[in-house]
Enzyme design. Structure first.
Site, PDB file in Angstrom:
ATOM      1  N   PHE A 186       0.908  -1.128   0.070  1.00 25.80           N
ATOM      2  CA  PHE A 186       0.034   0.094   0.118  1.00 25.80           C
ATOM      3  C   PHE A 186       0.914   1.104   0.087  1.00 25.80           C
ATOM      4  O   PHE A 186       1.614   1.495   0.918  1.00 25.80           O
ATOM      5  CB  PHE A 186      -0.879   0.104   1.187  1.00 25.80           C
ATOM      6  CG  PHE A 186      -1.800   1.050   1.585  1.00 25.80           C
ATOM      7  CD1 PHE A 186      -3.188   1.014   0.690  1.00 25.80           C
ATOM      8  CD2 PHE A 186      -1.411   2.266   2.117  1.00 25.80           C
ATOM      9  CE1 PHE A 186      -3.972   2.203   0.877  1.00 25.80           C
ATOM     10  CE2 PHE A 186      -2.495   3.234   2.430  1.00 25.80           C
ATOM     11  CZ  PHE A 186      -3.647   3.213   1.872  1.00 25.80           C
ATOM     12  N   SER A 193       4.289  14.378   3.098  1.00 25.50           N
ATOM     13  CA  SER A 193       3.187  14.080   3.490  1.00 25.50           C
ATOM     14  C   SER A 193       2.904  12.771   4.378  1.00 25.50           C
ATOM     15  O   SER A 193       2.709  11.767   3.592  1.00 25.50           O
ATOM     16  CB  SER A 193       1.950  13.984   2.067  1.00 25.50           C
ATOM     17  OG  SER A 193       2.752  12.904   1.374  1.00 25.50           O
ATOM     18  N   SER A 195       0.813  12.416   7.898  1.00 27.78           N
ATOM     19  CA  SER A 195      -0.739  12.304   8.201  1.00 27.78           C
ATOM     20  C   SER A 195      -1.383  13.201   7.134  1.00 27.78           C
ATOM     21  O   SER A 195      -2.652  12.965   6.982  1.00 27.78           O
ATOM     22  CB  SER A 195      -0.843  13.124   9.766  1.00 27.78           C
ATOM     23  OG  SER A 195      -0.192  12.253  10.523  1.00 27.78           O
ATOM     24  N   TRP A 221       8.733   4.636   3.563  1.00 24.59           N
ATOM     25  CA  TRP A 221       8.359   3.765   4.685  1.00 24.59           C
ATOM     26  C   TRP A 221       7.200   2.921   4.124  1.00 24.59           C
ATOM     27  O   TRP A 221       6.067   2.514   5.045  1.00 24.59           O
ATOM     28  CB  TRP A 221       7.739   4.593   5.699  1.00 24.59           C
ATOM     29  CG  TRP A 221       8.633   5.363   6.415  1.00 24.59           C
ATOM     30  CD1 TRP A 221      10.291   5.275   6.209  1.00 24.59           C
ATOM     31  CD2 TRP A 221       8.575   6.681   6.849  1.00 24.59           C
ATOM     32  NE1 TRP A 221      10.768   6.314   7.159  1.00 24.59           N
ATOM     33  CE2 TRP A 221       9.776   7.297   7.106  1.00 24.59           C
ATOM     34  CE3 TRP A 221       7.469   7.528   7.266  1.00 24.59           C
ATOM     35  CZ2 TRP A 221       9.977   8.589   7.846  1.00 24.59           C
ATOM     36  CZ3 TRP A 221       7.615   8.892   7.637  1.00 24.59           C
ATOM     37  CH2 TRP A 221       8.900   9.492   8.110  1.00 24.59           C
ATOM     38  N   ILE A 222       7.218   2.258   3.185  1.00 25.61           N
ATOM     39  CA  ILE A 222       6.283   1.155   2.554  1.00 25.61           C
ATOM     40  C   ILE A 222       6.491  -0.163   3.149  1.00 25.61           C
ATOM     41  O   ILE A 222       7.558  -1.015   2.834  1.00 25.61           O
ATOM     42  CB  ILE A 222       6.322   1.385   0.983  1.00 25.61           C
ATOM     43  CG1 ILE A 222       6.184   2.878   0.621  1.00 25.61           C
ATOM     44  CG2 ILE A 222       5.296   0.365   0.510  1.00 25.61           C
ATOM     45  CD1 ILE A 222       4.843   3.406   1.075  1.00 25.61           C
ATOM     46  N   PHE A 431       1.627   4.170  12.714  1.00 26.21           N
ATOM     47  CA  PHE A 431       1.033   3.927  11.309  1.00 26.21           C
ATOM     48  C   PHE A 431      -0.312   3.796  11.118  1.00 26.21           C
ATOM     49  O   PHE A 431      -0.916   3.595  12.302  1.00 26.21           O
ATOM     50  CB  PHE A 431       2.095   2.921  10.843  1.00 26.21           C
ATOM     51  CG  PHE A 431       2.128   1.615  11.204  1.00 26.21           C
ATOM     52  CD1 PHE A 431       2.734   0.350  10.387  1.00 26.21           C
ATOM     53  CD2 PHE A 431       1.060   1.187  12.413  1.00 26.21           C
ATOM     54  CE1 PHE A 431       2.553  -0.663  11.164  1.00 26.21           C
ATOM     55  CE2 PHE A 431       1.087  -0.273  12.438  1.00 26.21           C
ATOM     56  CZ  PHE A 431       1.864  -1.114  12.084  1.00 26.21           C
ATOM     57  N   GLU A 432      -0.768   3.576   9.894  1.00 31.04           N
ATOM     58  CA  GLU A 432      -2.149   3.691   9.533  1.00 31.04           C
ATOM     59  C   GLU A 432      -3.007   4.497  10.284  1.00 31.04           C
ATOM     60  O   GLU A 432      -4.001   4.088  10.492  1.00 31.04           O
ATOM     61  CB  GLU A 432      -2.613   2.198   9.839  1.00 31.04           C
ATOM     62  CG  GLU A 432      -2.018   1.258   8.926  1.00 31.04           C
ATOM     63  CD  GLU A 432      -2.679  -0.121   8.888  1.00 31.04           C
ATOM     64  OE1 GLU A 432      -3.866  -0.230   8.907  1.00 31.04           O
ATOM     65  OE2 GLU A 432      -1.843  -1.212   8.549  1.00 31.04           O
ATOM     66  N   THR A 434      -1.842   7.982  12.744  1.00 35.87           N
ATOM     67  CA  THR A 434      -1.517   8.367  14.417  1.00 35.87           C
ATOM     68  C   THR A 434      -2.604   8.250  15.208  1.00 35.87           C
ATOM     69  O   THR A 434      -3.550   8.866  14.876  1.00 35.87           O
ATOM     70  CB  THR A 434      -0.509   9.487  14.332  1.00 35.87           C
ATOM     71  OG1 THR A 434      -1.222  10.534  14.103  1.00 35.87           O
ATOM     72  CG2 THR A 434       0.611   9.549  13.160  1.00 35.87           C
ATOM     73  N   GLN A 532      -7.646  21.958  19.249  1.00 38.08           N
ATOM     74  CA  GLN A 532      -7.115  20.814  19.509  1.00 38.08           C
ATOM     75  C   GLN A 532      -7.461  20.342  20.836  1.00 38.08           C
ATOM     76  O   GLN A 532      -7.482  19.089  21.351  1.00 38.08           O
ATOM     77  CB  GLN A 532      -5.825  20.553  18.918  1.00 38.08           C
ATOM     78  CG  GLN A 532      -5.738  20.646  17.457  1.00 38.08           C
ATOM     79  CD  GLN A 532      -4.651  20.096  16.933  1.00 38.08           C
ATOM     80  OE1 GLN A 532      -3.638  19.440  17.353  1.00 38.08           O
ATOM     81  NE2 GLN A 532      -4.326  20.718  15.694  1.00 38.08           N
TER      82      GLN A 532
END
Length: 623
Positions: A186, A193, A195, A221-222, A431-432, A434, A532
Site C-alpha cells: 500500500f 506528506s 498524516s 516507509w512502505i 502508522f495507519e 497516528t 485541538q
C-alpha cells in the site's frame, strides 16, 4: 498545524456550514414548505449518536454473534495448525536478529493460506469473514508482530482496495496472484506528506494515446515495499471540475513488471525489524487506464475506506499480544518468591495484573464488536474502528511495559522476548493513522454529525407551526436535562442484573456528554476545528463511552451463556465502567475555562521549546 491539515478526512466531512451547533431530533416535518428542514443524516453508530447525547444500542447490545455453525467449525479447524506453526516453525527472535523472515517460514505461511485470508475461495483465498480473520490475526499477534505486519501490509491494506473497489476484471486478474505467491503493498505516505494524505506529490498524467497514465514520484516507509510485485499507489491526477483543471488523488493498481518501479534498501527500524520497509520510486511508469481503482479522482475515498476497513485487525492482533504478555507476567507472579511471599500475594502486583487484564479484555471486546458489526452489514463503523486502533495500541504498550516491570530484570533481558515485543509495539501508535490524528478524526466527525441535527432544529424555528413536533420534542429534552430529571436510556433489559448500575451511569454520562458537545459548538462554532485541546478531551470521552458499552455488552453475554469466566468478566467490566464513567463525569470540568487556560499555557510552553530548539532554560550551574 490547523485541524484541517491534521485530519483531512474529518475536516472534509465538516462541510461548508458556518453553524456547527447541534442537538438531536427524532421529530419529522409535518408540511413540505420551502423552509422545511432538510433531514439530518441518521445513523446506528453508537459513537456518532453519542455526540448528540443519544444512546444508540443497536451496534453494542447484544454483543455481536456473527458466526454461523460452519464458520465456527472452520475456525476450530484453522486455529490449531496456525498456533502450532507459530510455536514450532516461526522463530521471532531469529526474525528480529536477522531483520528478515526466514524463507521456510514464509513458504509455510503461503501454504497455510495466511496471505489470502479474506479473498473469496473461487479466487484462491480462504474466504474468511472479518470475525474469522480477527481470530487468526489474534493468534499471529500473540507470537510475532513483525510477521503480522508482513501479512497485514499484504492483505489488510496492500490489496484490500481490489477487494473493496475492484471491478470484476481487476479482481479476477489480481486476487489469484496475491494469494498465489506475489506480495502486495500500500503506497500512500511520502516524505512531505505523512498524516496530511491530501498533500501527496506523486503524479499520474494521462498519456496522449489515452490508454495509459504516466506515473512519477516516490513513496516512503512502505511495508513490503522491497518485495511487492503488486501495489496500490496513490497519485495526484488532473481532472476537469467546473470548467477548471484541478488535481485530485487517484488510486492505481501498479505492477513492478510495468517497468520504472524500483525500491531502496530495507530501513533499519526500531521494531518489526523482520518486516520489509523501503522507499519505492516510480519513474515514467506506464499504468493502463484499466488499472484505475475506484474511479479517477476518488483516491482519497479509496485510501480512507481501505484504512477504516482494516483497523479492527490491529485491535485483534494487539489483543493477542496483550494476552501473551499477561500470561508471562501472571506465571512469573505466581511462582516468584520475594520476602517470603509469591509476587501475586502483594497488593501492588495484584493491581497491576488486574489492570493489565482489564485493558486486554477491553481491547479484545472492541476487536470482536467492530468485526462482528461489519460482518452483520453495518456501514457506520469507522469511528468505532478508529477507537479500537487507538485504544489497542495505547493499551498494548502499557500491558507489555507492566509485564516487563513485573518480571523485573528478567523482563529486560532478550531471552523473555518482551523487549522485542515492546520495540515492535511502538509503531502501532504511529502508522495507519497516528493516534493523535485518529482522536481528532473521532471528535471532528462526531461534531459534524451532531452539528447537522441542530441545524435541522434551527431551520425548523423559521417555520414553527409546521414543525411543532420537532421543536417541542427538543424543548422537552432540554427542560428535563436542565432540572436534572433526565435519566438517559433504559439499559436494564440489555445488561446482566449485576451490571445495571454501571449501565445506568453510562446512560447518564451519555446525556451529559451530548450537553458538553452542544456547549462546545455554541462557544466555538466552526472555529472548533482549531481547538485541538478541546477536541482531544471530547475524543477521550468518546473512547471511554464506547469501551464501556463494549465490555458491559460482552460481560452480559458471558453471564447469559453462563460461561465459566462470567463472574471474572463482569468484574472486569464493572471495574472498567466505574473508572471510565468517572472520567466522563469530569469532562465538563476539563472543558471549563480554568482547565483550558492550563492547556493553553502548556501549548505556549511547547511552542517556546520548539522555537528554542530544546529547553530554553539553562542549567542551574551553567558556566
Amino acid at each position: 498545524m490547523k485541524g484541517t491539515k491534521l485530519v483531512a478526512c474529518a475536516s472534509r466531512c465538516i462541510g461548508s456550514s458556518n453553524r456547527l451547533i447541534a442537538v438531536h431530533s427524532r421529530g419529522k416535518a409535518t408540511a413540505a414548505t420551502a423552509e422545511a428542514p432538510r433531514s439530518a443524516r441518521q445513523s446506528t453508530s453508537f459513537t456518532l449518536n453519542l455526540f448528540r447525547g443519544q444512546f444508540e444500542p443497536s451496534q453494542v447490545f447484544p454483543f455481536p454473534e456473527p458466526l454461523s455453525d460452519d464458520q465456527r467449525q472452520m475456525l476450530t479447524e484453522l486455529v490449531p495448525p496456525v498456533e502450532k506453526f507459530f510455536q514450532e516453525v516461526n522463530d521471532p527472535a531469529k526474525n528480529d536478529a536477522d531483520a528478515q523472515i526466514e524463507d521456510g517460514t514464509l513458504a509455510g505461511l503461503w501454504e497455510l493460506g495466511a496471505f489470502g485470508l479474506q479473498v473469496p475461495t473461487e479466487l484462491g483465498g480462504l474466504g474468511l469473514s472479518n470475525t474469522q480473520y480477527a481470530r487468526l490475526v489474534e493468534v499471529v499477534g500473540a507470537h510475532d508482530l513483525g510477521v503480522g505486519i508482513t501479512l497485514g501490509a499484504h492483505q489488510s491494506i496492500g490489496f484490500k482496495g481490489v477487494l473493496l473497489f475492484g471491478d470484476p476484471q481487476q479482481k479476477a486478474h489480481y486476487l489469484p496472484r496475491v494469494t498465489g505467491g506475489e506480495y502486495a503493498a500500500f503506497c500512500l505516505t511520502e516524505p512531505s506528506s505523512g498524516s496530511d494524505a491530501g498533500s501527496i506529490k506523486t503524479r499520474a498524467v494521462l498519456a496522449p494515446d489515452g490508454k495509459h497514465f504516466i506515473l512519477n514520484g516516490s513513496k516512503i516507509w512502505i511495508s513490503n515495499g522491497g518485495i511487492a510485485e503488486i501495489m496500490t499507489v496513490f497519485a495526484q491526477t488532473p481532472i476537469e471540475k467546473d470548467g477548471k483543471t484541478v488535481d485530485k488523488v487517484t488510486a492505481f493498481i501498479v505492477e513492478r513488471s510495468f517497468g520504472g518501479v524500483s525500491s531502496g534498501p530495507p530501513e533499519n527500524k526500531m521494531g518489526i525489524r523482520c518486516s520489509n520497509t523501503t522507499e519505492v520510486y516510480f519513474e515514467d511508469v506506464k499504468v493502463p487506464v484499466a488499472n484505475v481503482l475506484g474511479g479517477v479522482g476518488n483516491g482519497f475515498k479509496v485510501a480512507m475506506n481501505i484504512l477504516n476497513n482494516g483497523r479492527f485487525g490491529m485491535a485483534a492482533a494487539l489483543a493477542g499480544t496483550q494476552r501473551s504478555a499477561l500470561r508471562q507476567a501472571a506465571e512469573h507472579a505466581a511462582t516468584r518468591v520475594q520476602f517470603g511471599k509469591r509476587l501475586c500475594e502483594f497488593g501492588g502486583v495484584q493491581e497491576k495484573l488486574a489492570r493489565m487484564a482489564m485493558l486486554q479484555y477491553v481491547t479484545e471486546s472492541l476487536a470482536y464488536m467492530v468485526s462482528g458489526n461489519m460482518d452483520s452489514g453495518c456501514q457506520d463503523y469507522h469511528l468505532e474502528a478508529a477507537i479500537s486502533k487507538v485504544f489497542a495500541s495505547d493499551s498494548a504498550w502499557t500491558v507489555v511495559d507492566e509485564s516487563i516491570q513485573i518480571l523485573g530484570g528478567m523482563g529486560y533481558m532478550k531471552a523473555t522476548g518482551l523487549e522485542r515485543v515492546l520495540r515492535d509495539l511502538r509503531i502501532f501508535r504511529i502508522f495507519e493513522g497516528t493516534n493523535d490524528i485518529l482522536r481528532l478524526f473521532v471528535a471532528l466527525t462526531g461534531i459534524q454529525f451532531a452539528g447537522s441535527h441542530l441545524q435541522e432544529l434551527m431551520r425548523a424555528f423559521k417555520n414553527p407551526t409546521a414543525h411543532l413536533g420537532l421543536i417541542f420534542s427538543e424543548a422537552g429534552k432540554r427542560a428535563t436535562r436542565a432540572v436534572g430529571l433526565a435519566r438517559g436510556a433504559d439499559l436494564d433489559p440489555l445488561v446482566a442484573p449485576e451490571l445495571r448500575g454501571a449501565a445506568r451511569e453510562l446512560a447518564r454520562c451519555v446525556l451529559e456528554y451530548g450537553a458538553c458537545v452542544e456547549a462546545t459548538l455554541r462557544k466555538y462554532g466552526r472555529g472548533v476545528l482549531d481547538e485541538q485541546l478541546v477536541l482531544n478531551r471530547l475524543a477521550a470521552g468518546a473512547i471511554d463511552a464506547y469501551t464501556t458499552a463494549a465490555v458491559l455488552s460482552r460481560a452480559s453475554r458471558a453471564q447469559r451463556l453462563q460461561l465459566p469466566s462470567a463472574q471474572h468478566e463482569m468484574g472486569l467490566a464493572e471495574s472498567w465502567a466505574e473508572e471510565a464513567t468517572e472520567r466522563m463525569g469530569s469532562l465538563a470540568g476539563a472543558l471549563a475555562p480554568r482547565a483550558l487556560r492550563h492547556g493553553q499555557r502548556l501549548s505556549s510552553l511547547g511552542q517556546a521549546v520548539a522555537e528554542a530548539g530544546g529547553q530554553p532554560s539553562r542549567t542551574p550551574h551553567n558556566v
